[in-house]
Motif scaffolding. Structure first.
Motif, PDB file in Angstrom:
ATOM      1  N   ASN A   1      42.647  46.648  41.943  1.00  0.00           N
ATOM      2  CA  ASN A   1      42.181  45.719  42.289  1.00  0.00           C
ATOM      3  C   ASN A   1      40.846  47.004  42.405  1.00  0.00           C
ATOM      4  O   ASN A   1      40.738  47.919  43.313  1.00  0.00           O
ATOM      5  CB  ASN A   1      42.027  44.644  43.636  1.00  0.00           C
ATOM      6  CG  ASN A   1      43.310  43.325  43.418  1.00  0.00           C
ATOM      7  OD1 ASN A   1      42.436  42.476  42.736  1.00  0.00           O
ATOM      8  ND2 ASN A   1      44.283  44.003  43.530  1.00  0.00           N
ATOM      9  N   ASP A   2      39.553  45.821  42.055  1.00  0.00           N
ATOM     10  CA  ASP A   2      38.513  46.823  42.928  1.00  0.00           C
ATOM     11  C   ASP A   2      38.299  46.269  44.975  1.00  0.00           C
ATOM     12  O   ASP A   2      37.411  47.278  45.308  1.00  0.00           O
ATOM     13  CB  ASP A   2      37.403  46.563  42.480  1.00  0.00           C
ATOM     14  CG  ASP A   2      37.407  46.959  40.484  1.00  0.00           C
ATOM     15  OD1 ASP A   2      37.644  47.864  40.386  1.00  0.00           O
ATOM     16  OD2 ASP A   2      36.819  45.847  39.570  1.00  0.00           O
ATOM     17  N   SER A   3      38.628  45.196  44.814  1.00  0.00           N
ATOM     18  CA  SER A   3      38.046  44.511  46.713  1.00  0.00           C
ATOM     19  C   SER A   3      39.697  43.753  46.778  1.00  0.00           C
ATOM     20  O   SER A   3      39.881  43.444  45.434  1.00  0.00           O
ATOM     21  CB  SER A   3      36.931  44.422  46.650  1.00  0.00           C
ATOM     22  OG  SER A   3      36.493  43.514  45.886  1.00  0.00           O
ATOM     23  N   VAL A   4      39.785  43.571  47.817  1.00  0.00           N
ATOM     24  CA  VAL A   4      40.823  42.610  48.384  1.00  0.00           C
ATOM     25  C   VAL A   4      39.846  41.436  49.459  1.00  0.00           C
ATOM     26  O   VAL A   4      39.538  42.492  50.167  1.00  0.00           O
ATOM     27  CB  VAL A   4      41.658  43.172  48.706  1.00  0.00           C
ATOM     28  CG1 VAL A   4      42.889  41.670  49.222  1.00  0.00           C
ATOM     29  CG2 VAL A   4      42.321  43.472  47.366  1.00  0.00           C
ATOM     30  N   ASN A   5      39.393  40.158  48.602  1.00  0.00           N
ATOM     31  CA  ASN A   5      39.165  39.338  50.427  1.00  0.00           C
ATOM     32  C   ASN A   5      40.116  38.813  50.583  1.00  0.00           C
ATOM     33  O   ASN A   5      40.807  38.705  50.213  1.00  0.00           O
ATOM     34  CB  ASN A   5      38.458  38.012  48.912  1.00  0.00           C
ATOM     35  CG  ASN A   5      37.175  37.355  50.086  1.00  0.00           C
ATOM     36  OD1 ASN A   5      38.015  36.982  51.449  1.00  0.00           O
ATOM     37  ND2 ASN A   5      36.467  36.713  49.742  1.00  0.00           N
TER      38      ASN A   5
ATOM     39  N   ASP B   1      48.476  42.125  54.460  1.00  0.00           N
ATOM     40  CA  ASP B   1      47.382  40.368  54.252  1.00  0.00           C
ATOM     41  C   ASP B   1      47.289  40.777  52.856  1.00  0.00           C
ATOM     42  O   ASP B   1      46.008  39.802  52.201  1.00  0.00           O
ATOM     43  CB  ASP B   1      46.520  40.730  55.126  1.00  0.00           C
ATOM     44  CG  ASP B   1      46.966  40.656  56.373  1.00  0.00           C
ATOM     45  OD1 ASP B   1      47.853  40.370  56.052  1.00  0.00           O
ATOM     46  OD2 ASP B   1      46.323  41.981  57.500  1.00  0.00           O
ATOM     47  N   VAL B   2      47.624  41.773  51.237  1.00  0.00           N
ATOM     48  CA  VAL B   2      46.990  40.960  50.627  1.00  0.00           C
ATOM     49  C   VAL B   2      47.851  40.298  49.437  1.00  0.00           C
ATOM     50  O   VAL B   2      48.821  40.177  49.449  1.00  0.00           O
ATOM     51  CB  VAL B   2      47.684  42.750  49.543  1.00  0.00           C
ATOM     52  CG1 VAL B   2      46.664  42.649  47.977  1.00  0.00           C
ATOM     53  CG2 VAL B   2      46.567  44.045  49.895  1.00  0.00           C
ATOM     54  N   PRO B   3      47.244  38.819  49.574  1.00  0.00           N
ATOM     55  CA  PRO B   3      48.479  38.542  48.492  1.00  0.00           C
ATOM     56  C   PRO B   3      48.706  38.422  47.348  1.00  0.00           C
ATOM     57  O   PRO B   3      48.181  39.088  46.587  1.00  0.00           O
ATOM     58  CB  PRO B   3      47.349  37.132  48.604  1.00  0.00           C
ATOM     59  CG  PRO B   3      45.407  37.557  48.853  1.00  0.00           C
ATOM     60  CD  PRO B   3      46.140  39.227  49.578  1.00  0.00           C
ATOM     61  N   HIS B   4      50.169  37.972  47.212  1.00  0.00           N
ATOM     62  CA  HIS B   4      50.496  38.831  45.299  1.00  0.00           C
ATOM     63  C   HIS B   4      51.352  37.486  44.982  1.00  0.00           C
ATOM     64  O   HIS B   4      52.274  36.883  46.258  1.00  0.00           O
ATOM     65  CB  HIS B   4      50.817  39.694  45.938  1.00  0.00           C
ATOM     66  CG  HIS B   4      52.206  40.069  47.213  1.00  0.00           C
ATOM     67  ND1 HIS B   4      51.497  39.875  48.675  1.00  0.00           N
ATOM     68  CD2 HIS B   4      53.527  39.981  47.022  1.00  0.00           C
ATOM     69  CE1 HIS B   4      52.930  40.320  49.160  1.00  0.00           C
ATOM     70  NE2 HIS B   4      53.935  40.043  48.487  1.00  0.00           N
TER      71      HIS B   4
END
Length: 278
Positions: A164-168, A68-71
């Motif tokens: 990334n430090d975080s991923v929304n 679910d990480v957008p790319h």
């Protein structure tokens, strides 16, 4: 408003994962999927946009992305096909107990870090690239063994950068950022208007600027310039002149283009081109 796309992925017949080498997409494809994904690309210079992270790569790239990480597609903006190998799999692709085996503790930690997006460099990238290429000629069991070996190499490598430090993960935020990225993609060669896109995503300009900086760590202008420089690098590596790369990507002054390019890349466009175009 442009919507982020959910990519539906089915494992290859007779296998617990998908191995794909036919991935070319000419257009902007901002997407996500519930599968983990290894991406190796070579033969071009492109844009690395994973979650909130935006940068470029030259010659080749190796990325591991969590669910679910957008790319963005890694061949975005190239206009020609490059060599790609993509492996996609679910976390439980070998059963629920797979990652709980003590022998796989390093791989379990790797999978947990993948939600931030991981970029591999140096010898790790070279070794994994060769193993991914060799996978294509193996039968199913051999491919599975190679994949486990690749995961172990990545899991124990020090040649890795967390993107990334975080991923929304909230879908509403993915939708909003998708609309913003699509607008920049459509207008970076002209004059992207922060007031216009703020209105498109139903925010005041001031609120939009705060929101965008929080999401990306960049001002809207800095983000647009990064997109432009990434595309300019593509053009330079295709042997365009510095002037062509400047004005084609929306910069109006060569001096400003040179200044931004050097700030982001550590060298001016002419030096960059000379280093790669012999």
């Amino acid at each position: 408003m442009s919507k982020i796309q959910l990519e539906e992925i089915k494992p290859d017949s007779g296998k617990s994962f998908k191995l794909n080498t036919s991935c070319f997409k000419k257009s902007f494809f901002w997407h996500f999927h519930p599968e983990y994904e290894i991406v190796y690309v070579e033969g071009g210079s492109g844009t690395r946009h994973v979650g909130q992270h935006l940068s470029g790569y030259v010659d080749n790239d190796l990325i591991f992305i969590g669910p679910d990480v957008p790319h963005l597609n890694f061949d975005y903006g190239l206009g020609y096909e490059i060599n790609q190998i993509v492996v996609q799999l679910k976390e439980d692709f070998l059963g629920d107990a797979f990652l709980n085996a003590p022998e796989l503790s390093a791989i379990k930690a790797l999978f947990q870090k993948a939600k931030y997006g991981l970029s591999f460099t140096g010898q790790t990238k070279a070794v994994v690239a060769e193993k991914l290429k060799a996978m294509q000629t193996k039968e199913h069991f051999g491919q599975l063994m190679s994949l486990l070996e690749i995961f172990q190499i990545m899991a124990t490598s020090k040649e890795v950068v967390q993107l990334n430090d975080s991923v929304n993960q909230q879908h509403k935020e993915k939708e909003r950022m998708s609309a913003i990225y699509d607008y920049v993609d459509t207008h970076y060669q002209g004059k992207p208007d922060v007031n216009h896109i703020a209105k498109e995503v139903h925010m005041t300009t001031a609120a939009f600027c705060r929101y965008f900086k929080k999401q990306t760590g960049l001002t809207f202008t800095d983000f647009v310039n990064r997109c432009r420089i990434n595309q300019a690098k593509n053009l330079l590596l295709q042997d365009s002149s510095v002037g062509e790369a400047c004005f084609t990507t929306g910069f109006e002054q060569l001096s400003y283009f040179n200044k931004v390019f050097k700030k982001l890349e550590g060298e001016n466009p002419r030096e960059f081109k000379k280093r790669y175009i012999k």
